[in-house]
Design a protein around this motif. Structure first.
Motif, PDB file in Angstrom:
ATOM      1  N   VAL A  28      -0.407  43.800  30.865  1.00 22.42           N
ATOM      2  CA  VAL A  28      -0.300  45.044  29.964  1.00 22.42           C
ATOM      3  C   VAL A  28      -1.256  45.132  28.863  1.00 22.42           C
ATOM      4  CG1 VAL A  28       2.084  45.358  30.257  1.00 22.42           C
ATOM      5  CG2 VAL A  28       1.501  43.832  28.293  1.00 22.42           C
ATOM      6  N   ASN A  29      -1.977  43.818  28.491  1.00 21.94           N
ATOM      7  CA  ASN A  29      -3.186  43.820  27.501  1.00 21.94           C
ATOM      8  C   ASN A  29      -4.291  43.347  28.280  1.00 21.94           C
ATOM      9  OD1 ASN A  29      -1.614  44.863  25.085  1.00 21.94           O
ATOM     10  ND2 ASN A  29      -0.889  42.740  24.896  1.00 21.94           N
ATOM     11  N   ASN A  30      -4.581  43.590  29.673  1.00 18.41           N
ATOM     12  CA  ASN A  30      -5.983  43.188  30.021  1.00 18.41           C
ATOM     13  C   ASN A  30      -7.229  43.849  29.507  1.00 18.41           C
ATOM     14  OD1 ASN A  30      -4.345  41.504  31.680  1.00 18.41           O
ATOM     15  ND2 ASN A  30      -4.816  42.930  33.581  1.00 18.41           N
ATOM     16  N   ALA A  31      -6.979  44.830  28.788  1.00 20.57           N
ATOM     17  CA  ALA A  31      -8.167  45.732  28.246  1.00 20.57           C
ATOM     18  C   ALA A  31      -8.669  44.823  27.054  1.00 20.57           C
ATOM     19  CB  ALA A  31      -7.756  46.965  27.729  1.00 20.57           C
ATOM     20  N   GLU A  32      -7.833  43.908  26.394  1.00 20.34           N
ATOM     21  CA  GLU A  32      -8.306  42.962  24.990  1.00 20.34           C
ATOM     22  C   GLU A  32      -9.401  42.279  25.599  1.00 20.34           C
ATOM     23  OE1 GLU A  32      -5.282  40.684  23.427  1.00 20.34           O
ATOM     24  OE2 GLU A  32      -4.241  42.475  22.684  1.00 20.34           O
ATOM     25  N   LEU A  33      -9.673  41.922  26.937  1.00 23.28           N
ATOM     26  CA  LEU A  33     -10.753  40.865  27.573  1.00 23.28           C
ATOM     27  C   LEU A  33     -11.481  41.808  28.291  1.00 23.28           C
ATOM     28  CD1 LEU A  33     -11.494  37.816  27.372  1.00 23.28           C
ATOM     29  CD2 LEU A  33     -10.632  37.643  29.931  1.00 23.28           C
ATOM     30  N   LYS A  34     -12.795  42.333  27.643  1.00 21.88           N
ATOM     31  CA  LYS A  34     -13.484  43.144  28.367  1.00 21.88           C
ATOM     32  C   LYS A  34     -15.012  42.835  27.867  1.00 21.88           C
ATOM     33  CE  LYS A  34     -14.224  48.117  29.695  1.00 21.88           C
ATOM     34  NZ  LYS A  34     -13.845  49.486  29.335  1.00 21.88           N
ATOM     35  N   THR A  61     -18.282  38.213  33.246  1.00 18.61           N
ATOM     36  CA  THR A  61     -17.977  39.671  32.808  1.00 18.61           C
ATOM     37  C   THR A  61     -16.469  40.155  33.157  1.00 18.61           C
ATOM     38  OG1 THR A  61     -20.283  40.472  33.185  1.00 18.61           O
ATOM     39  CG2 THR A  61     -18.647  42.099  33.180  1.00 18.61           C
ATOM     40  N   ALA A  62     -15.733  40.483  32.165  1.00 18.40           N
ATOM     41  CA  ALA A  62     -14.508  40.997  32.436  1.00 18.40           C
ATOM     42  C   ALA A  62     -14.494  42.314  32.297  1.00 18.40           C
ATOM     43  CB  ALA A  62     -13.552  40.062  31.260  1.00 18.40           C
ATOM     44  N   ASP A  63     -13.813  43.185  33.368  1.00 20.05           N
ATOM     45  CA  ASP A  63     -13.726  44.416  33.634  1.00 20.05           C
ATOM     46  C   ASP A  63     -12.578  45.167  32.671  1.00 20.05           C
ATOM     47  OD1 ASP A  63     -11.540  44.100  34.948  1.00 20.05           O
ATOM     48  OD2 ASP A  63     -12.167  44.992  36.842  1.00 20.05           O
ATOM     49  N   GLY A  64     -11.791  44.529  31.907  1.00 22.44           N
ATOM     50  CA  GLY A  64     -10.814  45.074  31.193  1.00 22.44           C
ATOM     51  C   GLY A  64      -9.616  45.261  31.922  1.00 22.44           C
ATOM     52  N   ALA A  65      -9.527  45.189  33.405  1.00 21.81           N
ATOM     53  CA  ALA A  65      -8.527  45.503  34.306  1.00 21.81           C
ATOM     54  C   ALA A  65      -8.011  44.389  35.184  1.00 21.81           C
ATOM     55  CB  ALA A  65      -9.097  46.695  35.179  1.00 21.81           C
ATOM     56  N   GLY A  66      -8.466  43.129  34.772  1.00 22.88           N
ATOM     57  CA  GLY A  66      -7.914  41.823  35.331  1.00 22.88           C
ATOM     58  C   GLY A  66      -9.142  41.331  36.321  1.00 22.88           C
ATOM     59  N   ASN A  67     -10.391  41.637  36.311  1.00 20.78           N
ATOM     60  CA  ASN A  67     -11.128  40.988  37.280  1.00 20.78           C
ATOM     61  C   ASN A  67     -12.466  40.518  36.563  1.00 20.78           C
ATOM     62  OD1 ASN A  67      -9.749  42.261  39.852  1.00 20.78           O
ATOM     63  ND2 ASN A  67     -10.184  44.108  38.754  1.00 20.78           N
ATOM     64  N   ASP A  98       2.470  39.172  24.815  1.00 22.75           N
ATOM     65  CA  ASP A  98       2.289  38.445  23.369  1.00 22.75           C
ATOM     66  C   ASP A  98       0.817  37.990  23.386  1.00 22.75           C
ATOM     67  OD1 ASP A  98       2.036  36.745  25.549  1.00 22.75           O
ATOM     68  OD2 ASP A  98       3.846  35.388  24.911  1.00 22.75           O
ATOM     69  N   ASN A  99       0.025  38.754  23.816  1.00 32.61           N
ATOM     70  CA  ASN A  99      -1.771  38.441  23.931  1.00 32.61           C
ATOM     71  C   ASN A  99      -2.053  36.778  24.428  1.00 32.61           C
ATOM     72  OD1 ASN A  99      -2.021  40.870  21.944  1.00 32.61           O
ATOM     73  ND2 ASN A  99      -0.969  39.806  20.628  1.00 32.61           N
ATOM     74  N   ARG A 100      -1.054  36.335  25.164  1.00 32.93           N
ATOM     75  CA  ARG A 100      -1.558  35.174  25.931  1.00 32.93           C
ATOM     76  C   ARG A 100      -1.700  35.766  27.454  1.00 32.93           C
ATOM     77  NH1 ARG A 100       2.465  30.992  26.603  1.00 32.93           N
ATOM     78  NH2 ARG A 100       3.950  32.780  26.517  1.00 32.93           N
ATOM     79  N   GLY A 101      -2.822  35.021  28.094  1.00 31.61           N
ATOM     80  CA  GLY A 101      -3.132  35.341  29.297  1.00 31.61           C
ATOM     81  C   GLY A 101      -3.413  33.997  30.421  1.00 31.61           C
ATOM     82  N   VAL A 102      -3.386  34.214  31.587  1.00 29.65           N
ATOM     83  CA  VAL A 102      -3.743  33.279  32.853  1.00 29.65           C
ATOM     84  C   VAL A 102      -4.880  33.803  33.454  1.00 29.65           C
ATOM     85  CG1 VAL A 102      -1.447  32.476  32.793  1.00 29.65           C
ATOM     86  CG2 VAL A 102      -2.138  34.473  34.288  1.00 29.65           C
ATOM     87  N   MET A 103      -5.708  33.006  33.913  1.00 29.10           N
ATOM     88  CA  MET A 103      -6.977  33.090  34.533  1.00 29.10           C
ATOM     89  C   MET A 103      -7.140  32.234  35.481  1.00 29.10           C
ATOM     90  SD  MET A 103     -10.827  33.231  32.894  1.00 29.10           S
ATOM     91  CE  MET A 103     -10.286  34.753  31.619  1.00 29.10           C
ATOM     92  N   THR A 104      -7.623  32.729  36.496  1.00 33.71           N
ATOM     93  CA  THR A 104      -8.135  31.929  37.917  1.00 33.71           C
ATOM     94  C   THR A 104      -9.610  32.094  38.188  1.00 33.71           C
ATOM     95  OG1 THR A 104      -5.851  31.994  38.763  1.00 33.71           O
ATOM     96  CG2 THR A 104      -7.326  31.201  40.212  1.00 33.71           C
ATOM     97  N   LEU A 105     -10.221  31.047  38.165  1.00 37.43           N
ATOM     98  CA  LEU A 105     -11.716  31.150  38.620  1.00 37.43           C
ATOM     99  C   LEU A 105     -11.832  30.412  40.005  1.00 37.43           C
ATOM    100  CD1 LEU A 105     -13.438  29.579  35.333  1.00 37.43           C
ATOM    101  CD2 LEU A 105     -12.877  31.703  35.694  1.00 37.43           C
ATOM    102  N   ASN A 106     -12.311  31.535  40.784  1.00 38.86           N
ATOM    103  CA  ASN A 106     -12.407  31.248  42.291  1.00 38.86           C
ATOM    104  C   ASN A 106     -14.040  30.601  42.347  1.00 38.86           C
ATOM    105  OD1 ASN A 106     -10.042  32.186  42.763  1.00 38.86           O
ATOM    106  ND2 ASN A 106     -10.765  34.202  42.791  1.00 38.86           N
ATOM    107  N   ILE A 107     -13.936  29.397  42.392  1.00 37.94           N
ATOM    108  CA  ILE A 107     -15.368  28.537  42.714  1.00 37.94           C
ATOM    109  C   ILE A 107     -15.496  28.015  43.710  1.00 37.94           C
ATOM    110  CG2 ILE A 107     -16.599  26.838  41.399  1.00 37.94           C
ATOM    111  CD1 ILE A 107     -14.842  26.863  39.211  1.00 37.94           C
ATOM    112  N   PHE A 108     -16.657  27.915  44.369  1.00 37.45           N
ATOM    113  CA  PHE A 108     -17.090  27.373  45.673  1.00 37.45           C
ATOM    114  C   PHE A 108     -16.439  26.084  45.936  1.00 37.45           C
ATOM    115  CE2 PHE A 108     -19.436  24.417  48.304  1.00 37.45           C
ATOM    116  CZ  PHE A 108     -19.738  25.216  49.470  1.00 37.45           C
ATOM    117  N   GLY A 109     -15.431  25.873  46.918  1.00 42.34           N
ATOM    118  CA  GLY A 109     -14.663  24.729  47.111  1.00 42.34           C
ATOM    119  C   GLY A 109     -13.551  24.559  46.450  1.00 42.34           C
TER     120      GLY A 109
END
Length: 457
Positions: A28-34, A61-67, A98-109
């Motif tokens: 719901v708060n993805n726009a905070e990271l853009k 680069t964060a698009d504010g929509a989760g990508n 609550d302004n906390r987020g999770v993030m997954t980085l898709n890295i080679f391997g």
């Protein structure tokens, strides 16, 4: 929204742990990271029995929509193995109510999973929590919005102070700090620095220093410092990512060896007063926070953390009061001492038989290292001139445990609330933290690098 950034230095479990909540991921708060961000990360890979330092710097680069797009990172490890150089990545993220987020980085391997807490300015503080089954990578770092107009060699110009800390190939603590002047064309002059390793501080006598922003699309660059210390020639090669013209995230990029530790940190614009720094440049209350490693008679490093208040007089005298977690026990110390500040911002301090070295960023703000076997390293910043009562600690805060010095440290990031009540204030927290690791015991054999603790047959 969060109005302040609280930097929490913790090498032990604290009472917030009783209020740890599950990570929200509603988006719901993805726009905070853009926008465009640079990040720095320090941690450890391994398990409770054997681990080594691990570090990374990069951008996305964060698009504010989760990508996440246009990701790029460099990694290094004190335990050897492959290092990533300008490695592309993509990713996704989700920020809850609550302004906390999770993030997954898709890295080679593979991939990396992060938990983060947003700040009011759009920056974030994060941890990596991939240590499933008591093995993997843990650590903490910060993501900061960047000024892409500074992505050039010319964008790095003027006076800078720098500081970085980490581990060598046998998990001994090390730090480096100093200052230089950049001419904006790739040459660094007026360079001064100190290396703190194995409990001894060595002044660095520089023979050459240069840098270049090699990729103006990502802000990635390199820096070389050639010097002698203790009569021995050496050099350090750093990779960096530009945050803005006043801040750059740096990481040592050489293969780690007995002579070359893995250190990770930051360089920031140095505000030199007319005529240079003097003792009068330190003349107010300064909050300090440091981390290091203690021996404690165990033959292996035990995390140490220090936080306190340094009060210099402006004329060469000082007092200090600090709390520390030393050999897994709390301790409080009050002492007096002396200091001397050189025109380039290097300050030497003597407190209760200990020698300390600082490099000033500006008046009452500096990188700080203690020249003892603990190799404590951290930062000092001016304390606000207000009346400190319960009501002074009120509102919403974001915080994280910084610079974990061993795999045994509990790292966390989260959002905290203080109600300012008197005579006793109340704190609440929504925190993400690393899971418990395998116990340190002779009944487990050591495995490397990312396998769980295995019982001895």
């Amino acid at each position: 929204m969060r109005k302040l950034n609280v930097l929490l230095i913790l090498s032990f479990a604290l009472f917030f742990a009783s209020k740890v909540q599950g990570q929200t991921n509603s988006g719901v708060n993805n726009a905070e990271l853009k926008g465009s961000y640079a990040f720095t990360f320090s941690g450890n890979s391994g398990n409770a029995n054997v681990s080594s330092g691990f570090a990374s710097v990069g951008r996305f680069t964060a698009d504010g929509a989760g990508n996440l797009t246009n990701g790029e990172l460099d990694t290094n490890s004190a335990g050897g193995g492959a290092r990533m150089v300008a490695q592309p990545f993509t990713g996704t993220y989700s920020i809850g109510a609550d302004n906390r987020g999770v993030m997954t980085l898709n890295i080679f391997g593979g991939s990396a999973r992060l938990a983060f807490a947003m700040l009011a300015n759009g920056n974030a503080q994060f941890i990596e929590f991939d240590a499933a089954g008591g093995a993997g990578t843990i650590g903490s770092g910060t993501m900061e919005k960047v000024d892409t107009s500074a992505y050039s060699t010319a964008g790095i110009a003027g006076d800078y102070a720098f500081g970085a800390a980490g581990l060598d190939n046998i998990n001994s603590r090390a730090s480096v700090q100093g200052r230089f002047t950049s001419n904006g064309t790739g040459t660094l002059t007026n360079v001064a620095g100190d290396v703190n390793a194995y409990g001894t501080n060595y002044s660095m006598n520089f023979t050459a220093a240069n840098y270049a922003v090699s990729n103006t699309a990502t802000g990635r660059g390199t820096m070389n410092l050639a010097f002698t210390f203790g009569g021995t020639p050496d050099s350090l090669n750093f990779v960096f990512y530009v945050v803005n013209s006043g801040k750059v995230f740096i990481m040592e990029s050489d293969a780690v060896s007995p002579a070359t530790p893995l250190v990770n940190g930051v360089m920031v614009q140095q505000q030199v007063p007319a005529g240079g720094f003097t003792n009068a440049s330190l003349d107010g209350n300064i909050v300090i926070y440091l981390t290091g490693l203690s021996n404690c008679g165990t033959g292996s490093g035990v995390p140490k953390a220090v936080a306190g208040l340094l009060t210099p007089s402006g004329s060469g005298a000082l007092t200090i009061t600090y709390d520390e977690n030393y050999c897994r026990a709390p301790n409080n110390v009050t002492a007096s001492g002396t200091y001397s500040v050189a025109a380039n911002g290097r300050a030497s301090m003597a407190i209760g038989g200990y020698s300390l070295v600082a490099y000033l960023v500006k008046s009452n703000q500096f990188f700080l290292s203690v020249s003892d076997a603990n190799v404590l390293f951290g930062f000092g910043e001016p304390q606000a001139a207000i009346s400190f009562t319960d009501s002074a600690l009120k509102g919403a805060y974001a915080g994280f445990a910084t610079y974990p010095s061993t795999f045994a440290v509990t790292v966390f990031s989260g959002e905290f609330g203080a109600d300012g009540s008197s005579p006793t204030g109340n704190l609440t927290a929504s925190v993400s933290s690393t899971p418990k690791v395998c116990p340190r015991s002779s009944n487990f054999r050591r495995t490397w690098p990312l396998f769980p603790c295995l019982p001895i047959n």
